[in-house]
Motif scaffolding. Structure first.
Motif, PDB file in Angstrom:
ATOM      1  N   GLN A 139      57.022  33.371  32.439  1.00 12.09           N
ATOM      2  CA  GLN A 139      57.067  32.102  31.710  1.00 12.09           C
ATOM      3  C   GLN A 139      56.191  31.049  32.360  1.00 12.09           C
ATOM      4  N   VAL A 140      56.279  30.912  33.684  1.00 11.33           N
ATOM      5  CA  VAL A 140      55.476  29.906  34.373  1.00 11.33           C
ATOM      6  C   VAL A 140      53.993  30.280  34.328  1.00 11.33           C
ATOM      7  N   ALA A 141      53.670  31.562  34.428  1.00  9.36           N
ATOM      8  CA  ALA A 141      52.269  31.995  34.353  1.00  9.36           C
ATOM      9  C   ALA A 141      51.648  31.595  33.026  1.00  9.36           C
TER      10      ALA A 141
ATOM     11  N   ILE B 197      43.262  30.071  38.143  1.00  8.16           N
ATOM     12  CA  ILE B 197      43.288  31.503  37.801  1.00  8.16           C
ATOM     13  C   ILE B 197      43.952  32.293  38.926  1.00  8.16           C
ATOM     14  N   SER B 198      43.723  31.902  40.160  1.00  5.75           N
ATOM     15  CA  SER B 198      44.341  32.600  41.290  1.00  5.75           C
ATOM     16  C   SER B 198      45.857  32.458  41.268  1.00  5.75           C
ATOM     17  N   VAL B 199      46.343  31.245  41.021  1.00  6.73           N
ATOM     18  CA  VAL B 199      47.788  31.036  40.969  1.00  6.73           C
ATOM     19  C   VAL B 199      48.379  31.785  39.775  1.00  6.73           C
ATOM     20  N   TYR B 200      47.713  31.725  38.632  1.00  3.42           N
ATOM     21  CA  TYR B 200      48.138  32.481  37.450  1.00  3.42           C
ATOM     22  C   TYR B 200      48.207  33.974  37.771  1.00  3.42           C
ATOM     23  N   GLY B 201      47.169  34.487  38.417  1.00  3.45           N
ATOM     24  CA  GLY B 201      47.147  35.908  38.759  1.00  3.45           C
ATOM     25  C   GLY B 201      48.245  36.278  39.736  1.00  3.45           C
ATOM     26  N   ALA B 202      48.517  35.397  40.704  1.00  6.18           N
ATOM     27  CA  ALA B 202      49.588  35.666  41.666  1.00  6.18           C
ATOM     28  C   ALA B 202      50.938  35.748  40.967  1.00  6.18           C
TER      29      ALA B 202
ATOM     30  N   LEU C  87      51.150  39.121  39.280  1.00  7.48           N
ATOM     31  CA  LEU C  87      51.364  40.201  40.246  1.00  7.48           C
ATOM     32  C   LEU C  87      52.823  40.267  40.686  1.00  7.48           C
ATOM     33  N   GLN C  88      53.417  39.104  40.950  1.00  9.44           N
ATOM     34  CA  GLN C  88      54.816  39.115  41.377  1.00  9.44           C
ATOM     35  C   GLN C  88      55.741  39.491  40.224  1.00  9.44           C
ATOM     36  N   GLY C  89      55.352  39.128  39.028  1.00  9.56           N
ATOM     37  CA  GLY C  89      56.117  39.592  37.873  1.00  9.56           C
ATOM     38  C   GLY C  89      56.053  41.104  37.731  1.00  9.56           C
ATOM     39  N   ALA C  90      54.876  41.666  37.975  1.00 13.28           N
ATOM     40  CA  ALA C  90      54.716  43.121  37.910  1.00 13.28           C
ATOM     41  C   ALA C  90      55.591  43.820  38.939  1.00 13.28           C
ATOM     42  N   MET C  91      55.684  43.253  40.132  1.00  9.64           N
ATOM     43  CA  MET C  91      56.532  43.845  41.166  1.00  9.64           C
ATOM     44  C   MET C  91      58.003  43.769  40.785  1.00  9.64           C
ATOM     45  N   ALA C  92      58.410  42.635  40.180  1.00 13.38           N
ATOM     46  CA  ALA C  92      59.805  42.516  39.747  1.00 13.38           C
ATOM     47  C   ALA C  92      60.121  43.548  38.678  1.00 13.38           C
ATOM     48  N   ALA C  93      59.179  43.752  37.746  1.00 17.70           N
ATOM     49  CA  ALA C  93      59.392  44.746  36.690  1.00 17.70           C
ATOM     50  C   ALA C  93      59.503  46.144  37.281  1.00 17.70           C
ATOM     51  N   ALA C  94      58.646  46.458  38.247  1.00 14.10           N
ATOM     52  CA  ALA C  94      58.683  47.780  38.879  1.00 14.10           C
ATOM     53  C   ALA C  94      60.015  47.997  39.587  1.00 14.10           C
TER      54      ALA C  94
ATOM     55  N   ALA D 234      46.664  40.793  35.158  1.00 12.21           N
ATOM     56  CA  ALA D 234      46.182  40.274  36.440  1.00 12.21           C
ATOM     57  C   ALA D 234      44.778  40.782  36.737  1.00 12.21           C
ATOM     58  N   ASP D 235      44.505  42.020  36.352  1.00 11.82           N
ATOM     59  CA  ASP D 235      43.183  42.589  36.576  1.00 11.82           C
ATOM     60  C   ASP D 235      42.130  41.843  35.762  1.00 11.82           C
ATOM     61  N   ARG D 236      42.482  41.466  34.529  1.00  6.17           N
ATOM     62  CA  ARG D 236      41.542  40.693  33.712  1.00  6.17           C
ATOM     63  C   ARG D 236      41.289  39.321  34.331  1.00  6.17           C
ATOM     64  N   ALA D 237      42.335  38.712  34.873  1.00  4.33           N
ATOM     65  CA  ALA D 237      42.163  37.419  35.549  1.00  4.33           C
ATOM     66  C   ALA D 237      41.274  37.569  36.777  1.00  4.33           C
ATOM     67  N   ALA D 238      41.460  38.653  37.516  1.00  5.64           N
ATOM     68  CA  ALA D 238      40.645  38.893  38.707  1.00  5.64           C
ATOM     69  C   ALA D 238      39.187  39.127  38.327  1.00  5.64           C
TER      70      ALA D 238
END
Length: 412
Positions: free
Chosen positions: A232-234, A251-256, A259-266, A281-285
């Protein structure tokens, strides 16, 4: 850490400094002169009486054996990097409300000038990125006291400037406490970070503070809450900052956050959502174009790969995680901060255990230890992993694994 081979006076000096006491304060506490303390610490005067040694130990809140060079076995978590006095000091710092000082019966604290605080916060970030967690944790005790006072009475800046420094201090505290196994304290620090960020003028600080709250929620087993908050915040942040035309920092903060959302999902077992967030996140990078470290995020193409591998480890797919690791450019990996690299090696050691490659797991742990020793010596997850490797090794463990086991107290 003080060595067991050091003279006793050096050990007295080590613990006095670690407790934040000057020679004069320590001398007053034990009823001696400053000159007496100085001579003891320099080895000019010997400590021969056990009664005096125990008196010094009591004043320093340590066991007499520690002054005699008999260091107790390390314990995982905060107990392995900090002692209970320091743990309690951090807890008390988090529980204090200096901004309410005018309503509390407490001695006033002189405000530290904001430029000086800014330098101290930068030093704490640098120490964190090098993986010097004990150094960071001990510096936090002072920073957690000084930044609220500076916001209430800013010198050399504004209250908003102080609040922006304060959110960074709480963010560092939350991240280190989580690594050291103190999830509840990590959540408290992260919650304070969000509040402080909103009193500043930099919306990106609020965005990155969100990752600390979410990571603390993850450590508490609240995976879905962590996922929802990050996503939501991203989405809100990138919409407000211009989408693909946003600044590299945004973009860096958005990507971070992704990434942390992806870890929570995993961690919650949702492989599809994790993969989708990693792709975003890869597209942002790709927009960013290279690895950077805006707002201490280390965000970029390489860090996305590290998180993709880490997510696979959480999903139990160790072989796929190692395949990603093997394809990462070693020069790009080497350009990341030491904390990020050591964390990745620890993740890859877990992947090796999942695939049954115990020898390679030991090598990965050794790489993490060479990169940032505290990532292995201080973290409960690393101690547990060393224990697994010891029990699953065929025959005697390698010298490196045995050395690490001895360091963390994992050997019986």
């Amino acid at each position: 850490m003080e060595s067991e081979t050091q003279p006793m006076g050096r050990r007295v000096a080590y613990w006095r400094q670690r407790r934040g006491m000057s020679q004069q304060v320590f001398a007053d506490r034990i009823g001696k002169s400053k000159s007496w303390v100085d001579k003891i610490e320099r080895g000019v005067r010997r400590l021969d009486k056990y009664s005096v040694i125990t008196e010094l130990a009591e004043a320093l809140s340590v066991d007499a054996g520690q002054l005699l060079g008999r260091e107790p076995r390390r314990r995982p978590g905060l107990g392995g990097c900090l002692d209970q006095v320091e743990v309690e000091s951090i807890r008390q710092s988090l529980e204090r409300y200096e901004r309410l000082g005018r309503f509390l019966e407490a001695a006033p604290i002189d405000p530290t000038p904001i430029p000086e605080l800014r330098g101290a916060v930068s030093y704490a970030w640098l120490a964190f990125e090098k993986g010097h967690y004990p150094v960071v944790a001990r510096s936090l005790i002072q920073l957690l006291r000084d930044t609220p006072v500076a916001e209430e009475n800013p010198v050399g800046g504004t209250s908003a400037d102080a609040a922006e420094l304060m959110t960074q201090v709480y963010q560092i505290a939350s991240t280190v406490l989580r690594k050291l196994g103190e999830a509840q304290l990590a959540w408290l620090a992260a919650d304070r970070a969000i509040s402080a960020a909103q009193r500043g003028n930099d919306p990106l600080l609020a965005g990155i503070a969100t990752t600390r709250v979410s990571n603390a929620l993850r450590a508490l087993g609240r995976y879905q809450a962590a996922l929802d908050l990050n996503v939501q915040v991203a989405h809100g942040l990138i919409s407000e900052t211009g989408g693909e035309a946003a600044s590299p920092a945004a973009i860096s903060v958005y990507g971070a956050l992704l990434l942390q959302g992806a870890m929570a999902a995993a961690l919650g077992g949702d492989a599809t959502t994790s993969d989708d967030l990693l792709d975003s996140a890869d597209r942002a990078a790709t927009i960013l174009g290279r690895d950077a470290n805006h707002y201490y995020t280390s965000f970029g193409p390489t860090n996305v790969k590290l998180h993709r591998a880490a997510a696979l480890v959480e999903l139990g797919e160790g072989a796929d995680a190692l395949a990603i690791h093997d394809g990462i450019d070693r020069a790009a990996l080497g350009d990341l901060v030491a904390e990020r690299r050591a964390h990745h090696y620890l993740d890859m050691a877990r992947a090796c255990v999942q695939t049954g490659d115990i020898d390679r797991a030991g090598l990965a742990l050794a790489s993490a230890d060479r990169t940032a020793p505290s990532e292995i010596r201080c973290r409960p997850i690393a101690v547990e992993l060393i224990d697994q490797i010891l029990h699953r090794s065929k025959g005697a463990p390698t010298p490196e694994v045995r050395r690490l086991a001895e360091e963390v107290g994992a050997l019986n």
